[in-house]
Design an enzyme around this catalytic site. Structure first.
Site, PDB file in Angstrom:
ATOM      1  N   HIS A  78      61.048  73.659  77.742  1.00 41.38           N
ATOM      2  CA  HIS A  78      60.502  72.328  77.484  1.00 41.38           C
ATOM      3  C   HIS A  78      60.302  72.097  75.990  1.00 41.38           C
ATOM      4  O   HIS A  78      60.740  71.084  75.434  1.00 41.38           O
ATOM      5  CB  HIS A  78      59.176  72.181  78.232  1.00 41.38           C
ATOM      6  N   GLU A  79      59.632  73.031  75.331  1.00 41.90           N
ATOM      7  CA  GLU A  79      59.337  72.858  73.904  1.00 41.90           C
ATOM      8  C   GLU A  79      60.607  72.917  73.051  1.00 41.90           C
ATOM      9  O   GLU A  79      60.718  72.219  72.037  1.00 41.90           O
ATOM     10  CB  GLU A  79      58.322  73.895  73.444  1.00 41.90           C
ATOM     11  N   HIS A 111      62.082  69.581  72.828  1.00 44.93           N
ATOM     12  CA  HIS A 111      61.549  68.796  71.716  1.00 44.93           C
ATOM     13  C   HIS A 111      62.162  69.238  70.390  1.00 44.93           C
ATOM     14  O   HIS A 111      62.505  68.405  69.544  1.00 44.93           O
ATOM     15  CB  HIS A 111      60.033  68.947  71.643  1.00 44.93           C
TER      16      HIS A 111
END
Length: 286
Positions: free
Chosen positions: A202-203, A206
């Site tokens: 997920h990170e 980003h």
């Protein structure tokens, strides 16, 4: 100087006491890029986008893993090499459709109670600690992923699963670039529901330029991706047939950029992959 507002750190939260290796049952986000900031960033991206010439080629991304542990008797947070390798496998499986392959270059182990407990994005004091940590440890350039695992034990940090910088902030804040995770988000380090290593996927989403799929809700700016339906809010758990915005399709509960349980997350869309390639080609030199 680290600037939280400009850096647009993405923070994923749960509401448990992480130092007891317990992760609560719901993620929440502590930092929401304003519509104005997103419009500014997207206008710059549109005007300065670089063609993704390596899009069809297998591209390797260097990963530098920094394991920060407490200075207690048990060296809390000092996760093993096997756990890190399993985490790398999860990361590469998550990005398997993107033509990016993440290669672990080194594991740097540092015992520092201040960094372990206090590094974070939620106050001037914790920002100063995380900036000091990154300035001393970060390796490589814009195309190199630095991952830091910490404890997030300070009161203002409790519950954070992770946060990441965006590609377009690298030019102004190169030393802050990277991903910071709580060590118990790595595979097998807690009882769930965030115990499969998907927080790093997920990170890293980003870090490659992706927003949350629920960015902007049903009527806002959205996540700048055409094939992720509008979504009013973050997903809790893994609810089948969740549909919070009429007319656009079911919510993207299985998308890595939602907040579903780790076991529920399994994909990026073609539109997200196109966007991330545009972002890393424009801002990370791929």
């Amino acid at each position: 100087m680290f600037n939280l507002r400009s850096l647009l750190i993405s923070v994923t939260l749960a509401s448990g006491l992480l130092s007891s290796v317990t992760v609560a049952a719901k993620r929440q986000c502590a930092s929401h890029p304003s519509p104005e900031k997103i419009r500014e960033a997207e206008a710059h991206f549109s005007a300065n986008r670089v063609a993704a010439t390596n899009r069809k080629a297998t591209t390797f991304v260097n990963v530098y893993f920094h394991v920060i542990s407490d200075e207690d008797e048990n060296r809390t947070g000092d996760v093993s090499d096997d756990i890190i390798q399993t985490q790398m496998d999860v990361l590469n499986n998550g990005f398997s459709a993107t033509d990016l392959i993440f290669e672990l270059q080194s594991v740097n182990r540092v015992s520092n109670s201040n960094w372990f407990n206090n590094a974070g994005p939620n106050s001037t004091a914790t920002i100063q600690v995380q900036t000091e940590m990154k300035q001393q440890l970060r390796q490589g350039g814009a195309a190199d992923l630095n991952v830091y695992t910490v404890g997030f034990s300070a009161e203002e940090n409790q519950g954070i699963l992770g946060y990441a910088t965006f590609p377009y902030d690298y030019q102004d804040y190169p030393n802050d670039d990277g991903v910071v995770l709580v060590y118990v988000s790595l595979p097998g380090q807690n009882e769930g529901p965030y115990n499969e290593g998907k927080t790093l996927v997920h990170e890293t989403g980003h870090w490659t330029g992706l927003y949350h799929v629920f960015q902007g809700g049903c009527t806002g700016e959205g996540d700048q991706v055409g094939d992720t339906p509008p979504q009013e809010d973050a997903t809790d758990g893994c609810p089948a047939n969740k549909d919070t915005c009429s007319g656009g399709g079911l919510d993207s509960i299985h998308n890595y950029m939602d907040y579903s349980d780790d076991a529920c997350l399994d994909s990026f869309t073609d539109g997200q992959i196109d966007r991330l390639w545009g972002q890393i080609s424009s801002y990370r030199g791929f």
